[in-house]
Scaffold this active site. Structure first.
Site, short mmCIF file in Angstrom:
data_model
loop_
_atom_site.label_atom_id
_atom_site.label_comp_id
_atom_site.label_asym_id
_atom_site.label_seq_id
_atom_site.Cartn_x
_atom_site.Cartn_y
_atom_site.Cartn_z
N ASP A 166 108.67 8.82 -57.13
CA ASP A 166 110.52 8.83 -56.55
C ASP A 166 111.15 9.06 -57.85
O ASP A 166 111.03 8.56 -58.93
CB ASP A 166 110.48 7.39 -56.11
CG ASP A 166 111.61 7.33 -55.22
OD1 ASP A 166 111.63 7.16 -53.96
OD2 ASP A 166 112.88 7.39 -55.78
N ASN A 191 110.16 2.13 -44.77
CA ASN A 191 111.57 2.03 -44.32
C ASN A 191 111.58 2.76 -42.88
O ASN A 191 111.27 3.69 -42.75
CB ASN A 191 112.68 2.23 -45.01
CG ASN A 191 112.73 1.72 -46.29
OD1 ASN A 191 112.43 0.27 -46.31
ND2 ASN A 191 112.95 1.90 -47.47
N GLN A 244 115.92 3.82 -44.53
CA GLN A 244 115.46 5.16 -44.62
C GLN A 244 116.31 6.14 -44.75
O GLN A 244 117.37 6.12 -44.14
CB GLN A 244 114.70 5.41 -43.07
CG GLN A 244 113.74 6.67 -43.16
CD GLN A 244 112.90 6.77 -41.84
OE1 GLN A 244 113.08 6.10 -41.13
NE2 GLN A 244 112.29 7.90 -42.13
N SER A 245 116.21 7.00 -45.72
CA SER A 245 116.98 8.18 -46.10
C SER A 245 116.51 9.35 -46.05
O SER A 245 117.22 10.39 -45.69
CB SER A 245 117.57 7.94 -47.44
OG SER A 245 116.71 7.97 -48.20
N VAL A 246 115.08 9.55 -45.94
CA VAL A 246 114.55 10.74 -45.80
C VAL A 246 113.74 10.83 -44.49
O VAL A 246 112.71 9.65 -44.42
CB VAL A 246 113.49 11.27 -46.92
CG1 VAL A 246 112.72 12.20 -46.73
CG2 VAL A 246 114.31 11.33 -48.36
N HIS A 285 106.97 8.01 -45.01
CA HIS A 285 106.52 7.80 -46.44
C HIS A 285 106.11 6.51 -46.48
O HIS A 285 106.77 5.51 -46.08
CB HIS A 285 107.41 8.49 -47.47
CG HIS A 285 108.75 8.11 -47.26
ND1 HIS A 285 109.54 8.74 -46.44
CD2 HIS A 285 109.43 7.21 -47.94
CE1 HIS A 285 110.78 8.13 -46.46
NE2 HIS A 285 110.75 7.30 -47.42
N HIS A 343 106.27 3.86 -49.74
CA HIS A 343 106.53 3.45 -51.14
C HIS A 343 105.55 2.66 -51.88
O HIS A 343 105.16 1.62 -51.08
CB HIS A 343 107.84 2.74 -51.15
CG HIS A 343 108.96 3.56 -50.54
ND1 HIS A 343 110.31 4.07 -51.60
CD2 HIS A 343 109.56 3.64 -49.68
CE1 HIS A 343 110.99 4.52 -50.88
NE2 HIS A 343 110.81 4.38 -49.40
P1 AMP Z 1 113.82 6.09 -47.92
O1 AMP Z 1 115.01 5.67 -48.24
O2 AMP Z 1 112.61 4.90 -47.60
O3 AMP Z 1 113.53 7.09 -46.95
O4 AMP Z 1 112.94 6.71 -49.24
C1 AMP Z 1 113.19 8.00 -49.74
C2 AMP Z 1 112.89 8.14 -51.14
O5 AMP Z 1 112.97 9.48 -51.35
C3 AMP Z 1 114.13 7.38 -51.85
O6 AMP Z 1 113.62 6.30 -52.84
C4 AMP Z 1 114.62 8.56 -52.81
O7 AMP Z 1 114.80 8.22 -54.17
C5 AMP Z 1 113.23 9.41 -52.98
N1 AMP Z 1 113.69 11.05 -53.23
C6 AMP Z 1 114.85 11.64 -52.51
N2 AMP Z 1 114.58 12.91 -53.14
C7 AMP Z 1 113.57 12.78 -53.85
C8 AMP Z 1 113.05 13.89 -54.28
N3 AMP Z 1 113.50 15.27 -54.54
N4 AMP Z 1 111.82 13.75 -55.24
C9 AMP Z 1 111.35 12.46 -55.34
N5 AMP Z 1 111.80 11.38 -54.39
C10 AMP Z 1 112.87 11.65 -53.76
#
Ligand code: AMP
Length: 111
Positions: free
Chosen positions: A29, A84, A91-93, A97, A99
């Protein structure tokens, strides 16, 4: 339009990979919350966990198995696996996935 994680999987965006196979890729991450913080990401673009169908059950099992293998590879005996689902849950992406977090004491429940 490929997701951020698909672009990472395809090598368009750099990442620190710790695992790779036919079904998934795991990389560190970019904003780690613990000494070990790895994301296990399926090559398949599932948006979120609740998008899965019965056909995805083997894939989800595989992701959890890889999470365990990554944790062992990183020398962890105690670790947390988190998925998430939805912005309200962090969840932001929007590419499914898992963690894998460890390397420090982790309290429960989280804040
Ligand atoms: P979530 O908030 O559960 O969707 O997790 C998304 C995760 O992706 C977060 O912990 C971010 O820090 C991580 N993330 C976002 N961009 C990148 C990237 N380019 N490389 C690695 N991790 C990333």
């Amino acid at each position: 339009m490929p997701t951020l994680f698909t672009r990472i999987i395809q090598g368009e965006i750099p990442s620190d990979r710790v695992w790779e196979d036919d079904l998934c890729v795991a990389f560190r991450d970019i904003h780690p919350t613990a000494p070990v913080h790895v994301l296990v990401v399926p090559r398949k673009e599932l948006t979120r966990l609740d998008q899965m169908t019965t056909d995805d059950e083997p894939l989800l099992g595989h992701l959890m198995h890889v999470a365990v293998k990554v944790a062992k590879q990183e020398g962890l005996t105690d670790f947390r696996t988190v998925v998430n689902t939805g912005a309200g849950a962090g969840q932001s992406v929007f590419h499914l996935h898992v963690h894998v977090i460890g390397g420090r004491s982790l309290s429960w429940p989280p804040g």
